[in-house]
Motif scaffolding. Structure first.
Motif, mmCIF file in Angstrom:
data_model
loop_
_atom_site.group_PDB
_atom_site.id
_atom_site.type_symbol
_atom_site.label_atom_id
_atom_site.label_comp_id
_atom_site.label_asym_id
_atom_site.label_seq_id
_atom_site.Cartn_x
_atom_site.Cartn_y
_atom_site.Cartn_z
ATOM 1 N N ARG A 434 78.369 49.464 12.490
ATOM 2 C CA ARG A 434 79.204 50.519 13.051
ATOM 3 C C ARG A 434 80.558 50.447 12.353
ATOM 4 N N GLU A 435 80.927 51.519 11.655
ATOM 5 C CA GLU A 435 82.132 51.516 10.828
ATOM 6 C C GLU A 435 83.375 51.628 11.692
ATOM 7 N N VAL A 436 84.244 50.614 11.573
ATOM 8 C CA VAL A 436 85.501 50.570 12.313
ATOM 9 C C VAL A 436 86.587 50.076 11.352
ATOM 10 N N GLU A 437 87.707 50.765 11.308
ATOM 11 C CA GLU A 437 88.851 50.336 10.494
ATOM 12 C C GLU A 437 90.100 50.338 11.365
ATOM 13 N N GLU A 438 90.951 49.347 11.122
ATOM 14 C CA GLU A 438 92.208 49.234 11.855
ATOM 15 C C GLU A 438 93.305 48.844 10.889
ATOM 16 N N ASN A 439 94.278 49.741 10.727
ATOM 17 C CA ASN A 439 95.379 49.534 9.779
ATOM 18 C C ASN A 439 94.865 49.301 8.362
ATOM 19 N N GLY A 440 93.802 50.024 8.006
ATOM 20 C CA GLY A 440 93.244 49.915 6.667
ATOM 21 C C GLY A 440 92.338 48.731 6.450
ATOM 22 N N ILE A 441 92.126 47.884 7.449
ATOM 23 C CA ILE A 441 91.275 46.701 7.331
ATOM 24 C C ILE A 441 89.920 47.003 7.964
ATOM 25 N N ILE A 570 49.509 24.349 23.422
ATOM 26 C CA ILE A 570 50.384 25.329 22.736
ATOM 27 C C ILE A 570 50.830 24.747 21.388
ATOM 28 N N SER A 571 50.640 25.533 20.379
ATOM 29 C CA SER A 571 51.062 25.133 19.021
ATOM 30 C C SER A 571 52.118 26.119 18.514
ATOM 31 N N ARG A 572 52.623 25.856 17.361
ATOM 32 C CA ARG A 572 53.647 26.729 16.784
ATOM 33 C C ARG A 572 53.082 28.108 16.440
ATOM 34 N N ASP A 573 51.767 28.190 16.320
ATOM 35 C CA ASP A 573 51.174 29.509 16.084
ATOM 36 C C ASP A 573 51.269 30.403 17.312
ATOM 37 N N ASN A 574 51.548 29.810 18.491
ATOM 38 C CA ASN A 574 51.596 30.585 19.731
ATOM 39 C C ASN A 574 53.009 30.981 20.139
ATOM 40 N N ILE A 575 54.006 30.609 19.342
ATOM 41 C CA ILE A 575 55.386 30.897 19.750
ATOM 42 C C ILE A 575 56.037 31.854 18.749
ATOM 43 N N LEU A 576 56.949 32.649 19.291
ATOM 44 C CA LEU A 576 57.689 33.629 18.496
ATOM 45 C C LEU A 576 59.116 33.676 19.036
ATOM 46 N N CYS A 577 60.074 33.651 18.133
ATOM 47 C CA CYS A 577 61.490 33.670 18.529
ATOM 48 C C CYS A 577 62.094 35.023 18.147
ATOM 49 N N LYS A 578 62.650 35.684 19.135
ATOM 50 C CA LYS A 578 63.354 36.934 18.891
ATOM 51 C C LYS A 578 64.851 36.633 18.780
ATOM 52 N N ILE A 579 65.429 37.029 17.661
ATOM 53 C CA ILE A 579 66.820 36.697 17.339
ATOM 54 C C ILE A 579 67.660 37.973 17.352
ATOM 55 N N THR A 580 68.806 37.879 17.995
ATOM 56 C CA THR A 580 69.831 38.927 17.905
ATOM 57 C C THR A 580 71.117 38.264 17.413
ATOM 58 N N TYR A 581 71.559 38.741 16.257
ATOM 59 C CA TYR A 581 72.756 38.149 15.643
ATOM 60 C C TYR A 581 73.825 39.235 15.569
ATOM 61 N N VAL A 582 74.978 38.972 16.156
ATOM 62 C CA VAL A 582 76.087 39.927 16.129
ATOM 63 C C VAL A 582 77.293 39.249 15.481
ATOM 64 N N ALA A 583 78.060 40.037 14.702
ATOM 65 C CA ALA A 583 79.224 39.493 13.990
ATOM 66 C C ALA A 583 80.337 40.524 13.995
ATOM 67 N N ASN A 584 81.477 40.114 14.490
ATOM 68 C CA ASN A 584 82.712 40.895 14.416
ATOM 69 C C ASN A 584 83.716 40.065 13.625
ATOM 70 N N VAL A 585 84.025 40.514 12.412
ATOM 71 C CA VAL A 585 84.855 39.728 11.494
ATOM 72 C C VAL A 585 86.046 40.569 11.055
ATOM 73 N N ASN A 586 87.227 39.978 11.173
ATOM 74 C CA ASN A 586 88.439 40.565 10.601
ATOM 75 C C ASN A 586 88.802 39.720 9.382
ATOM 76 N N PRO A 587 88.505 40.221 8.156
ATOM 77 C CA PRO A 587 88.698 39.374 6.961
ATOM 78 C C PRO A 587 90.147 39.182 6.586
ATOM 79 N N GLY A 588 91.049 40.047 7.102
ATOM 80 C CA GLY A 588 92.445 39.943 6.685
ATOM 81 C C GLY A 588 92.593 40.305 5.211
ATOM 82 N N GLY A 589 93.781 40.145 4.695
ATOM 83 C CA GLY A 589 94.001 40.391 3.275
ATOM 84 C C GLY A 589 93.997 41.867 2.926
#
Length: 626
Positions: A434-441, A570-589
């Motif tokens: 989602r495109e967000v800019e603040e003060n040109g950053i 139960i073995s590893r063939d029977n398991i499944l991991c659902k991942i949700t990764y979120v990142a909010n980064v202000n790189p500065g500069g």
């Protein structure tokens, strides 16, 4: 000293630069101190011990290493000192192609260094003007001694020489020199010889003509006298006619005796005429040969010019090609091309440079990946109930707030929100932005969803949170350290990221906490979560060497188990991991927005695939950690 140059000097070298007993210039104050010096685009600015002494600027790695000799020095006599237009602490010192980029602690220190350098230069220049070399250079005319145009050069030989005798003494002007193939220089020497011979022949003929004129005048006077004598004798009566006839013949012999060809100063007029004709023919032949040589030489020069033009064209094409490659590889030098508000590099060149640097990092990582997989690291896994609570440290309330925000907002479906844009889709992995800019950053939030077989949410979060394994899967980190351990499941971490030139180097100070969220319904899976968010700490203050980035990251995992067949475990063939990764980064500069978005689109999917593959490899064949 050559004969063509002469001068008068006042003073000696000993008088130019008076020094005291220690060897320092009298009246000049030395200066030394710490300045930041630009080393290269990898290490950037580094503190160095700089010494200004005897009109020379030297630098050492530190003050303790001055006794081992300097690492570089510049003579300030011809140096150009340029205070930076925008950076009030920076000054550039250049001598020919060598440029030192220096930064002082503050503007006052910069002015102090500039004033001291100018003082050294002004005092030295003043003494040089007072006791230096004075006078003028004399260069005589090259034609003064050549003899061309002087009257004496036309009459060097006192005796009269014929064409054969005049040319016999010069091997370069012998009759064989008329043959083609001789150089233009030889032909010009022949022309000079012919000129001398022709001048002497003209003098000889002029003498002959003058003698002839004098002889004719004398003969006219003598003839008049003879006629008068004849008139006096005419009245005499003579019967013998032969007598008168003989007298007349005698008078004629007297009249023309002086007009004999060899009678005037012994000059052979016919021989001289033949020689004059041969000389002029030789001149004409030599002139014709000179013209031929000049035409041929002109053709040769034209061919050489054409060849040089073609060579220049190829060099220009090669230069343009090399310049284009240089822009692609971004081998720009100096700090003026790095990231900043007044950077000399444009957005396209910035993007090409970052992309090239990331490619190099990827190649290095591929080479070192095999070595990393051989190293087996392990750390004790705390019991699951350790992660059930936040703890009692001073950041406990903030951690709880972040955990609840991630559970409330990060797990929401992005399908109904039109602001989220799908930017990458590779198999089970999808990346939204989602495109967000603040003060040109650029502050674009990123969300990635992924499904990984054979691992649990506990295992994913364990390897993501535990710093023991950080260097095994994280390729962008240059160094990191645990600043403070808050509890068994929370710590404050400081890490610096590898620099991607021309972007400035970044560092991050964040609190990392791992939590287990129990499900409200027994049919729902438990949720494991790692949240990383920026904090402040007295032991890790921001510095001017890195741009401090701000982050808010969440790794949220849920484990799904499919029932095994029959009575199987139960073995590893029977398991499944659902991942949700979120990142909010202000790189500065001041990095361009297009570059930041392009890098994020490229690097986040690679990071997620690399990390999940690493966890699968680490957990293969090991007991399942729910």
């Amino acid at each position: 000293m050559s004969d063509n140059q002469s001068w008068n000097s006042s003073g000696s070298e000993e008088d130019v630069e008076p020094r005291d007993e220690s060897g320092h210039l009298v009246g000049v104050v030395d200066l030394s101190g710490v300045l930041s010096k630009w080393t290269n685009y990898i290490h950037g600015w580094q503190d160095r011990w700089v010494v200004l002494k005897n009109n020379t600027l030297s630098y050492y790695k530190s003050q303790d290493e001055t006794e081992y000799g300097c690492r570089g020095s510049l003579c300030l006599s011809k140096a150009v000192i340029t205070p930076h237009e925008f950076d009030e602490c920076r000054l550039d010192i250049s001598v020919n192609d060598s440029v030192w980029y220096l930064r002082a602690q503050d503007p006052e220190h910069r002015h102090q260094w500039i004033d001291s350098i100018e003082l050294h230069r002004s005092i030295r220049e003043g003494r040089r003007e007072k006791g230096g070399i004075q006078g003028a250079i004399f260069i005589p005319s090259p034609l003064a001694d050549s003899g061309y145009g002087s009257e004496s050069s036309l009459r060097r030989h006192g005796s009269m020489l014929s064409l054969t005798s005049a040319t016999s003494g010069f091997s370069a002007t012998s009759t064989s020199s008329f043959k083609k193939g001789h150089s233009l220089k030889e032909k010009l020497a022949e022309m000079e010889t012919f000129r001398d011979i022709l001048c002497r022949q003209v003098d000889t003929l002029q003498k002959y003509f003058d003698s002839c004129s004098d002889a004719v005048s004398k003969d006219e006077l003598q003839r008049d006298k003879i006629v008068e004598d004849d008139e006096d004798d005419f009245p005499n009566t003579r019967t013998d006619g032969d007598f008168l006839h003989n007298n007349n013949n005698g008078s004629k012999e007297k009249l023309f005796q002086s007009l004999s060809p060899k009678g005037i100063n012994g000059i052979d007029f016919k021989g001289e005429a033949i020689t004059f004709k041969a000389t002029t023919a030789g001149i004409l032949a030599t002139l014709s040969h000179c013209i031929d040589l000049m035409v041929k030489r002109e053709d040769n020069w034209q061919k050489r010019v054409d060849k040089e033009m073609e060579k220049r064209r190829r060099i220009e094409d090669g230069y343009k090609s090399a310049l284009s490659e240089l822009k692609k590889k971004s081998h720009f030098g100096g700090p003026d091309y790095e990231e900043g508000p007044n950077s000399l590099i444009n957005e396209d060149e910035f993007f090409d440079a970052v992309e090239a640097a990331l490619d190099r990092h990827d190649k290095i990582e591929e080479q070192s990946h095999t070595e990393k997989t051989r190293i087996q690291r392990s750390s004790p896994v705390p019991p699951g109930d350790v992660y059930s609570s936040t703890g009692t440290h001073r950041f406990a309330d903030k951690v709880e707030e972040m955990v609840q925000n991630h559970m409330t907002y990060s797990l929401q479906d992005v399908g109904g929100d039109a602001n989220w844009q799908l930017v990458v889709e590779e198999g089970e992995m999808k990346v939204y932005r989602r495109e967000v800019e603040e003060n040109g950053i650029v502050l674009d939030p990123l969300k990635a969803t992924h499904s990984v077989k054979g691992v649990t949410g506990h295992e994913i979060c364990h390897y993501f949170w535990d710093t023991t394994y950080r260097n095994d899967w994280e390729t962008t980190i240059e160094s990191f350290s645990v600043v403070e351990t808050l509890s068994a499941n929370a710590a404050i971490v400081y890490q610096t990221h590898k620099r991607v030139w021309p972007a400035s180097q970044r560092d991050v100070l964040y609190l990392s906490a791992m939590r287990k969220i129990m499900a409200n319904n027994e049919n729902d899976p438990d949720t494991w979560l790692v949240c990383n968010f920026s904090v402040d700490h007295d032991d890790a203050q921001p510095s001017n060497k890195c741009v401090r980035a701000k982050i808010n990251i969440g790794m949220i995992c849920q484990t799904l188990v499919s029932p095994p067949e029959g009575d199987k475990e139960i073995s590893r063939d029977n398991i499944l991991c659902k991942i949700t990764y979120v990142a909010n980064v202000n790189p500065g500069g001041w990095a361009p927005a297009s570059v930041l978005r392009a890098v994020a689109k490229r690097e986040y999917p690679k990071f997620l695939k690399r990390f999940t593959s690493y966890v699968q490899d680490k957990t293969a064949g090991k007991p399942i950690l729910f």
